[in-house]
Design a protein around this motif. Structure first.
Motif, short mmCIF file in Angstrom:
data_model
loop_
_atom_site.label_atom_id
_atom_site.label_comp_id
_atom_site.label_asym_id
_atom_site.label_seq_id
_atom_site.Cartn_x
_atom_site.Cartn_y
_atom_site.Cartn_z
N UNK A 128 27.88 -37.17 -44.31
CA UNK A 128 27.60 -38.01 -43.15
C UNK A 128 26.23 -37.69 -42.57
N UNK A 129 25.61 -38.66 -41.89
CA UNK A 129 24.34 -38.38 -41.22
C UNK A 129 24.54 -37.38 -40.08
N UNK A 130 23.45 -36.74 -39.66
CA UNK A 130 23.52 -35.74 -38.58
C UNK A 130 24.03 -36.35 -37.28
N UNK A 131 23.57 -37.56 -36.97
CA UNK A 131 24.03 -38.24 -35.75
C UNK A 131 24.95 -39.37 -36.16
N UNK A 132 26.09 -39.42 -35.50
CA UNK A 132 27.12 -40.39 -35.90
C UNK A 132 27.99 -40.71 -34.70
N UNK A 133 28.36 -41.96 -34.55
CA UNK A 133 29.33 -42.35 -33.54
C UNK A 133 30.71 -42.07 -34.12
N UNK A 134 31.22 -40.86 -33.85
CA UNK A 134 32.46 -40.40 -34.47
C UNK A 134 33.63 -41.33 -34.17
N UNK A 135 33.77 -41.77 -32.94
CA UNK A 135 34.91 -42.62 -32.58
C UNK A 135 34.89 -43.91 -33.39
N UNK A 136 33.74 -44.53 -33.48
CA UNK A 136 33.62 -45.78 -34.23
C UNK A 136 33.90 -45.55 -35.72
N UNK A 137 33.35 -44.47 -36.26
CA UNK A 137 33.54 -44.15 -37.67
C UNK A 137 35.03 -43.90 -37.97
#
Length: 188
Positions: A128-137
């Protein structure tokens, strides 16, 4: 069935002797699947038919490289693990032929150096990329799992819930939450 030596457990006082004698009418000692690699192909054939009947879908075939990879896998969960892998592949796999990619445990073990990343949680997170919208993912991942289970169960929410280990009310809630009714085979 058990993988423990019940006779020894009776001697050690860890198992009731009277219960042992009730159960030990005809004890059968069957070696673990990792010691019976030649049985894997026959069990695969059996489970491909059984799972198709259980899921009420067409019987799938299995690619020769997937069979070879499964034969080399040690099956710490024995025959039950093999059956669960087949069911998982039916639910999450694509196409009429189950491929090595549909069996991540066998795929990772057989070709770790040259294979694309397996779908273990650790490998997925690493990719995964370093920055990620975890909830959306995570919502998207859950939504995709629900859609696949519903498609595999012909749109039957109760069956899809059972396959995913969810209660029926959780399934109903999640189907509404993600608005996925229109994406199932029968529109439930």
């Amino acid at each position: 069935a058990t993988h423990r030596n019940l006779e020894q457990r009776v001697k050690d006082g860890a198992f009731r002797e009277d219960l042992y004698f009730r159960l030990a009418v005809v004890p059968l000692a069957i070696p673990p699947l990792r010691d019976r690699r030649d049985d894997v192909a026959g069990l695969l054939d059996h489970f491909l038919t059984a799972v198709a009947q259980d899921l009420k879908v067409a019987r799938k075939t299995i690619a020769p490289e997937a069979v070879a990879a499964l034969k080399s896998y040690p099956f710490p969960g024995n025959v039950r693990e093999l059956r669960n892998l087949i069911e998982r592949a039916y639910i999450l796999g694509r196409g009429e032929e189950l491929r090595i990619e549909d069996f991540p445990v066998a795929n990772a073990r057989s070709s770790k150096a040259s294979a694309p990343p397996s779908d273990s949680a650790e490998d997925l997170v690493r990719a995964l990329p370093q920055e990620l919208d975890a909830r959306s993912f995570l919502d998207d991942v859950e939504r995709q799992l629900l859609i696949r289970a519903l498609d595999a169960s012909g749109g039957a929410q109760a069956e899809a819930a059972r396959r995913l280990g969810l209660s029926r009310s959780d399934m109903t809630y999640k189907v509404k939450k993600y608005g996925i009714r229109d994406h199932t085979s029968q529109g439930s």
